[in-house]
Scaffold this motif. Structure first.
Motif, PDB file in Angstrom:
ATOM      1  N   ASP A  22       0.834  -1.201   0.000  1.00 45.65           N
ATOM      2  CA  ASP A  22       0.000   0.000   0.000  1.00 45.65           C
ATOM      3  C   ASP A  22       0.870   1.254   0.000  1.00 45.65           C
ATOM      4  O   ASP A  22       0.594   2.220  -0.716  1.00 45.65           O
ATOM      5  N   VAL A  23       1.934   1.235   0.809  1.00 48.50           N
ATOM      6  CA  VAL A  23       2.847   2.386   0.866  1.00 48.50           C
ATOM      7  C   VAL A  23       3.542   2.578  -0.478  1.00 48.50           C
ATOM      8  O   VAL A  23       3.618   3.694  -1.013  1.00 48.50           O
ATOM      9  N   VAL A  24       4.061   1.484  -1.025  1.00 49.09           N
ATOM     10  CA  VAL A  24       4.780   1.557  -2.299  1.00 49.09           C
ATOM     11  C   VAL A  24       3.881   2.112  -3.399  1.00 49.09           C
ATOM     12  O   VAL A  24       4.282   2.985  -4.181  1.00 49.09           O
ATOM     13  N   ARG A  25       2.675   1.625  -3.462  1.00 43.74           N
ATOM     14  CA  ARG A  25       1.735   2.086  -4.487  1.00 43.74           C
ATOM     15  C   ARG A  25       1.363   3.561  -4.285  1.00 43.74           C
ATOM     16  O   ARG A  25       1.316   4.342  -5.241  1.00 43.74           O
ATOM     17  N   GLU A  32       8.903  -0.525   4.772  1.00 39.16           N
ATOM     18  CA  GLU A  32       9.432  -1.441   5.790  1.00 39.16           C
ATOM     19  C   GLU A  32       8.778  -1.172   7.145  1.00 39.16           C
ATOM     20  O   GLU A  32       8.441  -2.120   7.878  1.00 39.16           O
ATOM     21  N   GLN A  33       8.581   0.099   7.476  1.00 40.86           N
ATOM     22  CA  GLN A  33       7.942   0.414   8.749  1.00 40.86           C
ATOM     23  C   GLN A  33       6.512  -0.124   8.791  1.00 40.86           C
ATOM     24  O   GLN A  33       6.056  -0.630   9.820  1.00 40.86           O
ATOM     25  N   ALA A  34       5.815  -0.046   7.668  1.00 37.83           N
ATOM     26  CA  ALA A  34       4.441  -0.546   7.622  1.00 37.83           C
ATOM     27  C   ALA A  34       4.389  -2.060   7.828  1.00 37.83           C
ATOM     28  O   ALA A  34       3.518  -2.562   8.540  1.00 37.83           O
ATOM     29  N   THR A  35       5.317  -2.779   7.189  1.00 36.70           N
ATOM     30  CA  THR A  35       5.357  -4.234   7.392  1.00 36.70           C
ATOM     31  C   THR A  35       5.738  -4.568   8.822  1.00 36.70           C
ATOM     32  O   THR A  35       5.179  -5.490   9.437  1.00 36.70           O
ATOM     33  N   LEU A  36       6.678  -3.800   9.355  1.00 35.71           N
ATOM     34  CA  LEU A  36       7.125  -4.041  10.730  1.00 35.71           C
ATOM     35  C   LEU A  36       6.003  -3.804  11.732  1.00 35.71           C
ATOM     36  O   LEU A  36       5.861  -4.559  12.712  1.00 35.71           O
ATOM     37  N   ASP A  37       5.187  -2.789  11.495  1.00 34.59           N
ATOM     38  CA  ASP A  37       4.064  -2.515  12.400  1.00 34.59           C
ATOM     39  C   ASP A  37       3.120  -3.709  12.473  1.00 34.59           C
ATOM     40  O   ASP A  37       2.624  -4.050  13.562  1.00 34.59           O
ATOM     41  N   GLU A  77      15.611  -5.079   5.212  1.00 32.23           N
ATOM     42  CA  GLU A  77      16.572  -4.571   4.240  1.00 32.23           C
ATOM     43  C   GLU A  77      17.091  -3.187   4.641  1.00 32.23           C
ATOM     44  O   GLU A  77      18.267  -2.899   4.478  1.00 32.23           O
ATOM     45  N   GLU A  78      16.213  -2.348   5.174  1.00 32.91           N
ATOM     46  CA  GLU A  78      16.620  -0.985   5.489  1.00 32.91           C
ATOM     47  C   GLU A  78      16.987  -0.801   6.952  1.00 32.91           C
ATOM     48  O   GLU A  78      17.959  -0.123   7.267  1.00 32.91           O
TER      49      GLU A  78
END
Length: 266
Positions: free
Chosen positions: A22-25, A51-56, A70-71
């Motif tokens: 969603d963030v990337v798009r 990455e922060q969104a997936t981590l959340d 990765e980051e």
């Protein structure tokens, strides 16, 4: 966010990949500052925010698990039993120049995994045993096939197996051009395409790619779908062995014979 805790690992992987996608798009098309990582590599704000969104999602669902991003690098103890590998935007250079060939990769080591295509809306996922693709809320089991005759070859440096193996040499093999059609998409979304039958095979140089945030999700997905997965020497994936993934044993065997014949001439 607390609702994530009730999900199984496969659904956590899907939810995390969805969040990153969603963030990337949503950030696509913006003018993004490049964050230099050295050796010609870089990230963008989209990589960091995805990455922060997936981590959340992972933190909400599995607060005791570790994450290697990765980051952001390692979060939590590296020697824990449960560790998630996250590549929030595989294909950063593609993305930065306005190319939509990218993926969001999320994998639980030795477990579930998901690969999201932010622009098609597809999420390829597995519980570690069976693989599916989800689009518009509908799940379909993945069925690899060599029918397309399309083979993605990763040409990105470095080339740790040279001179014994160089992917560019495979493209010049007479048998390869007679049987297959090469593609270079510069994202591990191509691995999900092998699992889904959109590609016949994928070939890459590299180290122990099963432990890589870039490749772990795609490899897990391909194995669960029934693809043939080995190193470039035909042995199990391991340090310095690269990767050959094929939709069936015949295609894998043909590629291995071509790789072997090129290597013997060098």
């Amino acid at each position: 966010m607390n609702s994530y805790a009730s999900l199984d690992d496969a659904e956590v992987a899907v939810a995390a990949a969805h969040a990153g996608a969603d963030v990337v798009r949503n950030m696509y098309g913006r003018r993004l500052t490049r964050i230099d990582k050295g050796a010609g590599d870089f990230a963008t704000a989209a990589d960091v925010e995805a990455e922060q969104a997936t981590l959340d999602v992972i933190r909400a669902a599995r607060p005791d698990d570790a994450v290697l991003g990765e980051e952001g690098g390692q979060r939590g103890a590296a020697d824990v039993v449960r560790q998630w590998l996250v590549d929030p935007l595989c294909g950063t250079l593609n993305y930065a120049v306005g190319n939509m060939l990218v993926a969001v990769n999320v994998a639980l080591r030795d477990g579930a995994a998901a690969v999201a295509d932010p622009f098609s809306g597809e999420v390829f996922f597995t519980d570690g045993e069976t693989a599916w693709v989800r689009q518009d809320g509908v799940d379909e089991q993945l069925t690899p096939t060599p029918a397309t005759q399309l083979v993605d070859v990763n040409l990105d440096p470095p080339f740790p197996s040279a001179p014994g193996f160089r992917a560019v040499d495979l493209l010049a093999h007479p048998g390869f051009v007679e049987r297959f059609r090469p593609r270079v998409v510069s994202t591990t979304l191509a691995l999900a395409w092998v699992a889904a039958g959109k590609r016949a095979a994928y070939v890459s140089d590299g180290g122990d790619l099963a432990e890589s945030v870039h490749f772990a999700a795609g490899i897990t997905l391909c194995r669960a779908a029934g693809c043939v997965v080995t190193g470039i020497d035909g042995a199990p994936i391991g340090p310095g062995r690269g990767l050959v993934v094929a939709g069936d044993a015949e295609t894998h065997g043909l590629l291995m014979s071509m790789i072997g014949s090129r290597s013997q001439k060098l």
